[in-house]
Design a protein around this motif. Structure first.
Motif, PDB file in Angstrom:
ATOM      1  N   LEU A  47     -89.972 -66.099  -4.489  1.00 12.65           N
ATOM      2  CA  LEU A  47     -91.235 -66.144  -3.767  1.00 12.65           C
ATOM      3  C   LEU A  47     -91.460 -67.428  -2.984  1.00 12.65           C
ATOM      4  CD1 LEU A  47     -93.594 -64.603  -6.476  1.00 12.65           C
ATOM      5  CD2 LEU A  47     -92.863 -63.547  -4.333  1.00 12.65           C
ATOM      6  N   ALA A  48     -90.768 -68.490  -3.351  1.00 12.48           N
ATOM      7  CA  ALA A  48     -91.032 -69.762  -2.681  1.00 12.48           C
ATOM      8  C   ALA A  48     -89.852 -70.706  -2.818  1.00 12.48           C
ATOM      9  CB  ALA A  48     -92.288 -70.424  -3.258  1.00 12.48           C
ATOM     10  N   ASP A  49     -89.691 -71.521  -1.816  1.00 14.58           N
ATOM     11  CA  ASP A  49     -88.745 -72.630  -1.865  1.00 14.58           C
ATOM     12  C   ASP A  49     -89.564 -73.895  -2.043  1.00 14.58           C
ATOM     13  OD1 ASP A  49     -86.565 -74.389  -1.496  1.00 14.58           O
ATOM     14  OD2 ASP A  49     -87.003 -74.525   0.643  1.00 14.58           O
ATOM     15  N   GLU A  50     -89.371 -74.559  -3.173  1.00 17.43           N
ATOM     16  CA  GLU A  50     -90.084 -75.812  -3.424  1.00 17.43           C
ATOM     17  C   GLU A  50     -89.281 -76.940  -2.766  1.00 17.43           C
ATOM     18  OE1 GLU A  50     -92.633 -77.564  -7.054  1.00 17.43           O
ATOM     19  OE2 GLU A  50     -90.553 -77.133  -7.543  1.00 17.43           O
ATOM     20  N   THR A  51     -89.657 -77.237  -1.553  1.00 14.94           N
ATOM     21  CA  THR A  51     -88.903 -78.207  -0.759  1.00 14.94           C
ATOM     22  C   THR A  51     -88.767 -79.527  -1.507  1.00 14.94           C
ATOM     23  OG1 THR A  51     -89.743 -77.194   1.270  1.00 14.94           O
ATOM     24  CG2 THR A  51     -88.784 -79.395   1.457  1.00 14.94           C
ATOM     25  N   GLN A  52     -87.536 -79.979  -1.642  1.00 15.73           N
ATOM     26  CA  GLN A  52     -87.263 -81.248  -2.307  1.00 15.73           C
ATOM     27  C   GLN A  52     -87.131 -82.364  -1.264  1.00 15.73           C
ATOM     28  OE1 GLN A  52     -86.853 -81.225  -6.149  1.00 15.73           O
ATOM     29  NE2 GLN A  52     -88.160 -79.623  -5.292  1.00 15.73           N
ATOM     30  N   VAL A  53     -87.617 -83.516  -1.628  1.00 16.33           N
ATOM     31  CA  VAL A  53     -87.612 -84.663  -0.717  1.00 16.33           C
ATOM     32  C   VAL A  53     -87.099 -85.884  -1.456  1.00 16.33           C
ATOM     33  CG1 VAL A  53     -89.513 -83.788   0.713  1.00 16.33           C
ATOM     34  CG2 VAL A  53     -90.027 -85.198  -1.296  1.00 16.33           C
ATOM     35  N   ILE A  54     -86.742 -86.900  -0.694  1.00 14.61           N
ATOM     36  CA  ILE A  54     -86.334 -88.179  -1.278  1.00 14.61           C
ATOM     37  C   ILE A  54     -87.387 -89.209  -0.929  1.00 14.61           C
ATOM     38  CG2 ILE A  54     -84.522 -89.931  -1.440  1.00 14.61           C
ATOM     39  CD1 ILE A  54     -82.554 -87.831  -0.418  1.00 14.61           C
ATOM     40  N   ILE A 111     -85.885 -88.147  -6.240  1.00 16.18           N
ATOM     41  CA  ILE A 111     -85.828 -86.834  -5.596  1.00 16.18           C
ATOM     42  C   ILE A 111     -86.771 -85.902  -6.338  1.00 16.18           C
ATOM     43  CG2 ILE A 111     -84.377 -84.839  -5.043  1.00 16.18           C
ATOM     44  CD1 ILE A 111     -81.990 -86.739  -4.903  1.00 16.18           C
ATOM     45  N   GLY A 112     -87.656 -85.251  -5.606  1.00 20.00           N
ATOM     46  CA  GLY A 112     -88.606 -84.344  -6.238  1.00 20.00           C
ATOM     47  C   GLY A 112     -89.337 -83.509  -5.210  1.00 20.00           C
ATOM     48  N   ALA A 113     -90.377 -82.822  -5.651  1.00 23.76           N
ATOM     49  CA  ALA A 113     -91.195 -82.012  -4.762  1.00 23.76           C
ATOM     50  C   ALA A 113     -92.185 -82.899  -4.013  1.00 23.76           C
ATOM     51  CB  ALA A 113     -91.942 -80.949  -5.558  1.00 23.76           C
ATOM     52  N   ILE A 114     -92.643 -82.425  -2.883  1.00 22.99           N
ATOM     53  CA  ILE A 114     -93.607 -83.193  -2.084  1.00 22.99           C
ATOM     54  C   ILE A 114     -94.836 -83.540  -2.909  1.00 22.99           C
ATOM     55  CG2 ILE A 114     -95.113 -83.115  -0.060  1.00 22.99           C
ATOM     56  CD1 ILE A 114     -93.022 -81.180   1.181  1.00 22.99           C
ATOM     57  N   SER A 115     -95.309 -82.565  -3.705  1.00 23.57           N
ATOM     58  CA  SER A 115     -96.516 -82.799  -4.503  1.00 23.57           C
ATOM     59  C   SER A 115     -96.338 -83.915  -5.526  1.00 23.57           C
ATOM     60  CB  SER A 115     -96.934 -81.507  -5.204  1.00 23.57           C
ATOM     61  OG  SER A 115     -95.884 -81.004  -6.017  1.00 23.57           O
ATOM     62  N   ASP A 116     -95.106 -84.199  -5.927  1.00 19.50           N
ATOM     63  CA  ASP A 116     -94.852 -85.280  -6.882  1.00 19.50           C
ATOM     64  C   ASP A 116     -95.232 -86.645  -6.308  1.00 19.50           C
ATOM     65  OD1 ASP A 116     -93.795 -83.442  -8.672  1.00 19.50           O
ATOM     66  OD2 ASP A 116     -91.731 -83.789  -8.043  1.00 19.50           O
ATOM     67  N   LEU A 143     -91.390 -91.156   2.438  1.00 21.63           N
ATOM     68  CA  LEU A 143     -90.285 -90.212   2.361  1.00 21.63           C
ATOM     69  C   LEU A 143     -89.180 -90.653   3.306  1.00 21.63           C
ATOM     70  CD1 LEU A 143     -92.119 -86.754   2.278  1.00 21.63           C
ATOM     71  CD2 LEU A 143     -91.423 -88.225   0.373  1.00 21.63           C
ATOM     72  N   ILE A 144     -87.924 -90.503   2.853  1.00 21.15           N
ATOM     73  CA  ILE A 144     -86.796 -90.912   3.699  1.00 21.15           C
ATOM     74  C   ILE A 144     -85.878 -89.736   4.045  1.00 21.15           C
ATOM     75  CG2 ILE A 144     -86.870 -93.285   2.836  1.00 21.15           C
ATOM     76  CD1 ILE A 144     -84.352 -92.616   1.150  1.00 21.15           C
ATOM     77  N   SER A 145     -86.100 -88.579   3.412  1.00 24.72           N
ATOM     78  CA  SER A 145     -85.285 -87.422   3.767  1.00 24.72           C
ATOM     79  C   SER A 145     -85.858 -86.165   3.145  1.00 24.72           C
ATOM     80  CB  SER A 145     -83.838 -87.608   3.309  1.00 24.72           C
ATOM     81  OG  SER A 145     -82.991 -86.683   3.956  1.00 24.72           O
ATOM     82  N   VAL A 146     -85.517 -85.014   3.762  1.00 25.52           N
ATOM     83  CA  VAL A 146     -85.990 -83.714   3.311  1.00 25.52           C
ATOM     84  C   VAL A 146     -84.791 -82.790   3.116  1.00 25.52           C
ATOM     85  CG1 VAL A 146     -87.444 -81.730   3.846  1.00 25.52           C
ATOM     86  CG2 VAL A 146     -88.105 -83.999   4.660  1.00 25.52           C
ATOM     87  N   PHE A 147     -84.756 -82.101   1.966  1.00 23.24           N
ATOM     88  CA  PHE A 147     -83.741 -81.067   1.736  1.00 23.24           C
ATOM     89  C   PHE A 147     -84.272 -79.750   2.309  1.00 23.24           C
ATOM     90  CE2 PHE A 147     -82.841 -84.207  -1.541  1.00 23.24           C
ATOM     91  CZ  PHE A 147     -81.454 -84.272  -1.531  1.00 23.24           C
ATOM     92  N   SER A 148     -83.980 -79.509   3.558  1.00 24.95           N
ATOM     93  CA  SER A 148     -84.496 -78.319   4.222  1.00 24.95           C
ATOM     94  C   SER A 148     -83.723 -78.081   5.506  1.00 24.95           C
ATOM     95  CB  SER A 148     -85.988 -78.490   4.535  1.00 24.95           C
ATOM     96  OG  SER A 148     -86.510 -77.361   5.199  1.00 24.95           O
ATOM     97  N   ASP A 149     -83.880 -76.869   6.059  1.00 28.01           N
ATOM     98  CA  ASP A 149     -83.234 -76.558   7.327  1.00 28.01           C
ATOM     99  C   ASP A 149     -83.967 -77.186   8.503  1.00 28.01           C
ATOM    100  OD1 ASP A 149     -81.411 -74.985   5.953  1.00 28.01           O
ATOM    101  OD2 ASP A 149     -82.677 -73.204   6.115  1.00 28.01           O
ATOM    102  N   LYS A 150     -85.229 -77.511   8.293  1.00 31.05           N
ATOM    103  CA  LYS A 150     -86.025 -78.088   9.374  1.00 31.05           C
ATOM    104  C   LYS A 150     -87.035 -79.079   8.799  1.00 31.05           C
ATOM    105  CE  LYS A 150     -89.053 -74.025   9.261  1.00 31.05           C
ATOM    106  NZ  LYS A 150     -89.599 -72.890  10.039  1.00 31.05           N
ATOM    107  N   ARG A 151     -87.555 -79.931   9.652  1.00 30.78           N
ATOM    108  CA  ARG A 151     -88.536 -80.914   9.213  1.00 30.78           C
ATOM    109  C   ARG A 151     -89.816 -80.221   8.739  1.00 30.78           C
ATOM    110  NH1 ARG A 151     -88.022 -86.459  12.779  1.00 30.78           N
ATOM    111  NH2 ARG A 151     -85.735 -86.431  12.989  1.00 30.78           N
TER     112      ARG A 151
END
Length: 333
Positions: free
Chosen positions: A129-136, A211-216, A228-236
């Motif tokens: 149902l969802a991709d919990e976008t991970q960020v650095i 590394i964690g979720a944006i909400s963290d 934030l210095i990077s996003v694990f995703s196909d797009k910004r």
């Protein structure tokens, strides 16, 4: 409504529901045929945990939108980072009234535990149902603004920089190990049981990234203490358009997909095709509501609706990427 407000309201709902749980949980056990009618929603966290809040908000939206007219009690099986919930479902084969929220960490838990009582592939995946976008994230005053710059710093000081995180077997550590392997770098991993000490470690200079979720990290970013210095995703991501993706920086994740944290729904083994279709139709209706999309956006989650072979393929690919890393950690522990 911001993420913090949403969480506070859901915590209140969770506390109230917990008081009513004994009466609710006695309903409708063990049906292996027909339409689900007394559903129990299993989660792998206690009240206020990520999957607990996800399940409760999903149920609330379904009731508010008149998609659901009864109540689905949320039952916590928090043992072993998903192992308890998986074992419970495995013990309810074909039961149409049992479902659970799952995440990618269930795959890791099954791989990293000797003689695991159950694994995700023992169950029936229903829908993602969802991709919990991970960020650095990094301290706001860190001398690097991208993951590429962090990797350069790590090469200059092998083994000196530190990443804070959860369990050594967590997704954030495993993907970091893969990046170290593909980039020829090395840094330390500082493990914590809870999220707050991870943030504190960065704020006091004991760790340089997490590394964690944006909400963290959202509250500390808003306070100007983290960035934030990077996003694990196909797009910004829209809320942080200046933060580059891992792909843009040409950072090799090895076999790991760019989407690291999947949130979905699974059922017991041998769940009937009709029950799977019932749940997929139900969750499709919830997914189509504005309320659901607004909730996901408030939590930094990207809407998904993946079923069937496509979902099984994602699970298989993630398992294949994680398996050798988990095996090496178990061997060296």
């Amino acid at each position: 409504m911001n993420a913090s407000t949403t969480r506070l309201r859901l915590l209140a709902v969770a506390a109230a529901a917990a008081l009513a749980l004994p009466a609710c949980s006695a309903m409708g056990a063990g049906s292996t045929s027909g339409t689900p009618n007394n559903v129990q929603f299993i989660v792998d966290t206690g009240p206020g945990g990520g999957s607990d809040l996800f399940a409760r908000q999903l149920i609330k939206i379904a009731r508010d939108q008149k998609i659901l007219t009864t109540n689905w009690p949320v039952i916590a099986k928090p043992e072993g980072g998903g192992l308890g919930a998986m074992a419970y479902l495995k013990g309810k084969p074909a039961d149409v009234n049992q479902i659970s929220a799952f995440t990618s960490k269930w795959i890791i838990a099954g791989l990293s535990t000797a003689s695991a009582p159950a694994k995700l592939n023992d169950l029936t995946p229903i829908v993602a149902l969802a991709d919990e976008t991970q960020v650095i994230a990094a301290p706001a005053d860190a001398p690097f603004n991208t993951m590429t710059e962090f990797l350069a710093a790590a090469k200059a000081k092998p083994g000196e920089l530190v990443q804070s995180g959860g369990s050594p077997n967590s997704v954030d550590n495993l993907v970091a190990l893969e990046i170290q392997k593909t980039s020829g770098t090395k840094w330390k991993y500082l493990s914590f049981d809870d999220g707050a000490p991870r943030i504190t470690a960065m704020l006091r200079g004991d760790a340089q990234i997490d590394i964690g979720a944006i909400s963290d990290f959202a509250d500390q970013i808003q306070a100007g203490k983290l960035k934030l210095i990077s996003v694990f995703s196909d797009k910004r991501i829209p809320d942080y358009p200046a933060v580059p993706t891992i792909a843009e920086q040409k950072i090799d994740l090895g076999e790991f997909p760019a989407h690291l944290q999947l949130r979905g729904i699974a059922g017991p083994p041998k769940l009937s095709d009709s029950a799977v279709k019932y749940y997929q139709d139900f969750f499709q209706k919830v997914s189509n509501t504005d309320a659901w999309r607004q909730y996901l956006a408030s939590e930094g989650l990207t809407p998904e609706f993946i079923t069937g072979d496509d979902l099984n393929k994602q699970i298989t690919e993630f398992t294949g990427a994680a398996k050798p890393l988990v095996a090496s950690m178990v061997t060296n522990s």
